[in-house]
Design an enzyme around this catalytic site. Structure first.
Site, short mmCIF file in Angstrom:
data_model
loop_
_atom_site.label_atom_id
_atom_site.label_comp_id
_atom_site.label_asym_id
_atom_site.label_seq_id
_atom_site.Cartn_x
_atom_site.Cartn_y
_atom_site.Cartn_z
CE LYS A 126 -69.39 1.69 18.23
NZ LYS A 126 -69.65 2.85 18.71
NE ARG A 139 -52.19 13.44 20.51
CZ ARG A 139 -53.24 13.73 21.66
NH1 ARG A 139 -54.14 12.97 22.03
NH2 ARG A 139 -52.80 14.64 22.25
CE LYS A 141 -50.63 13.48 25.01
NZ LYS A 141 -50.48 14.70 26.04
CG HIS A 149 -59.33 2.96 26.30
ND1 HIS A 149 -60.01 4.51 25.72
CD2 HIS A 149 -58.62 2.30 25.50
CE1 HIS A 149 -60.07 4.72 24.69
NE2 HIS A 149 -58.74 3.26 24.56
CG HIS A 152 -66.40 0.48 25.52
ND1 HIS A 152 -67.15 0.57 25.74
CD2 HIS A 152 -65.91 1.23 24.52
CE1 HIS A 152 -68.15 0.66 25.10
NE2 HIS A 152 -67.58 1.58 24.47
CE1 TYR A 189 -66.61 18.93 25.76
CE2 TYR A 189 -63.90 18.48 24.88
CZ TYR A 189 -64.92 18.77 25.96
OH TYR A 189 -64.14 19.48 27.14
CB THR A 210 -70.89 13.03 32.88
OG1 THR A 210 -69.10 13.12 32.94
CG2 THR A 210 -70.89 11.90 33.99
CD GLN A 213 -71.30 8.36 27.43
OE1 GLN A 213 -71.25 8.22 27.40
NE2 GLN A 213 -70.50 8.91 26.39
NE ARG A 268 -62.06 10.44 39.96
CZ ARG A 268 -63.71 9.72 40.03
NH1 ARG A 268 -64.66 10.13 40.06
NH2 ARG A 268 -62.89 8.44 40.78
#
Length: 330
Positions: A126, A139, A141, A149, A152, A189, A210, A213, A268
């Site tokens: 982690k 980058r 982003k 994000h 977590h 992926y 998804t 998950q 989405r």
């Protein structure tokens, strides 16, 4: 006032000494496990960089491409996750564990020590995964660096440090094994997405990330829910069970919402003609928790698009990754 501050400081040190003294001696000599301070400092530096320093450094710079680095990074995490899953299985889950009330083996037997090693390695993975956010910053982003994000990626390593320090093994480690299994798929992926347009045709299963998950959170929550219906269970740290249940349920709700919004209501779904990055992967702008999940936690809800039929979106990253970016608007 000064006396009160001294007394408070003295009590705080007593609590700190008590907590450190309770760390499992079998794991205490592992890297960053002697005290919670080093790992807390690492996570604070991570937050400082991704929230303040990094964006300012990159403000007037062109984004780095980092294609080769991302390919190596994602492939390495696939290999590491496979190894972690195997070690969890061999150190208990495929050998001596019942998959119900499994206490922590506190002995120094080879299998018990093997569980300690893989529990620490899972936690340390982690710390490695903090690089996910670093790549986003470098980058540029910024759309992928969402609250979920960051939450977590900072919260899970911090809480798992205590889990490894006090409870390396037993039924509380089930979610770590499941999370690592999901990471094998997830980082594979990302490995394909980073490899460029010629691999985009192999990313048709983005939607199922998804679903994977969601299955992860269901399995984790159901497994720990057993604890509440047992007449007795000698698992030594019930607090770990409570935290895993809350964590799994919380992220199941978030990911379910994403699934409904993206695949039921279509709010989405990717649009044609989304501009792709130079490595052929679409820049996704969203977030999702992982964790995991750790479950990363982690989801990786991945938002992607096609450009001239060749580009299939680049996935964001787990447990706080792609799909949840606009969840607050839902």
């Amino acid at each position: 006032m000064l006396q009160e501050m001294k007394e408070f400081g003295s009590h705080a040190m007593d609590i700190y000494d008590y907590l450190v003294a309770g760390i499992d001696p079998r794991v205490k000599n592992h890297f960053l496990m002697q005290s919670p301070i080093p790992m807390t400092v690492i996570l604070l530096c991570y937050l400082f960089f991704v929230l303040y320093l990094g964006p300012r450094i990159m403000a007037n710079r062109k984004p780095f491409q980092l294609k080769e680095a991302m390919i190596v990074y994602n492939f390495a995490l696939v290999a590491l996750s496979i190894y972690i899953v195997y070690e969890f299985l061999m150190s208990g889950w495929a050998t001596t564990y019942t998959w119900r009330c499994d206490a922590i083996d506190v002995s120094n037997s080879p299998q018990a020590l093997r569980m300690v090693e893989v529990a620490w390695l899972f936690w340390f993975s982690k710390i490695i995964e903090l690089m996910d956010t670093m790549f986003f910053v470098l980058r540029k982003k910024s759309g992928q660096i969402t609250f979920l994000h960051i939450f977590h990626h900072s919260f899970m390593p911090w809480t798992w440090w205590w889990g490894v320090g006090y409870a390396p093994g037993g039924m509380g480690s089930f979610h770590a094994m499941v999370n690592s299994s999901v990471h094998v798929i997830m980082y594979f992926y990302y490995f394909l997405a980073a490899a460029g347009p010629r691999f985009q045709k192999f990313l048709w299963w983005k939607k199922y990330m998804t679903a994977i998950q969601l299955i992860q959170f269901v399995l984790v929550s159901l497994h720990v829910t057993q604890y509440y219906f047992m007449d007795s269970c000698d698992y030594q740290f019930p607090m770990i069970i409570h935290m895993v249940w809350v964590y799994g349920t919380f992220f199941f709700v978030l990911f379910s919402n994403f699934w409904v919004q993206a695949y039921v209501k279509g709010k989405r779904l990717p649009k044609q003609g989304i501009k792709t990055s130079q490595n052929g992967a679409t820049a996704a702008s969203s977030s999702a928790p992982t964790v995991y999940a750790n479950g990363k936690h982690h989801e990786n809800g991945l938002k992607h698009g096609t450009s001239n039929g060749t580009s299939n979106g680049s996935a964001h990253h787990e447990n706080g990754s792609a799909p949840m970016g606009k969840m607050k608007k839902a």
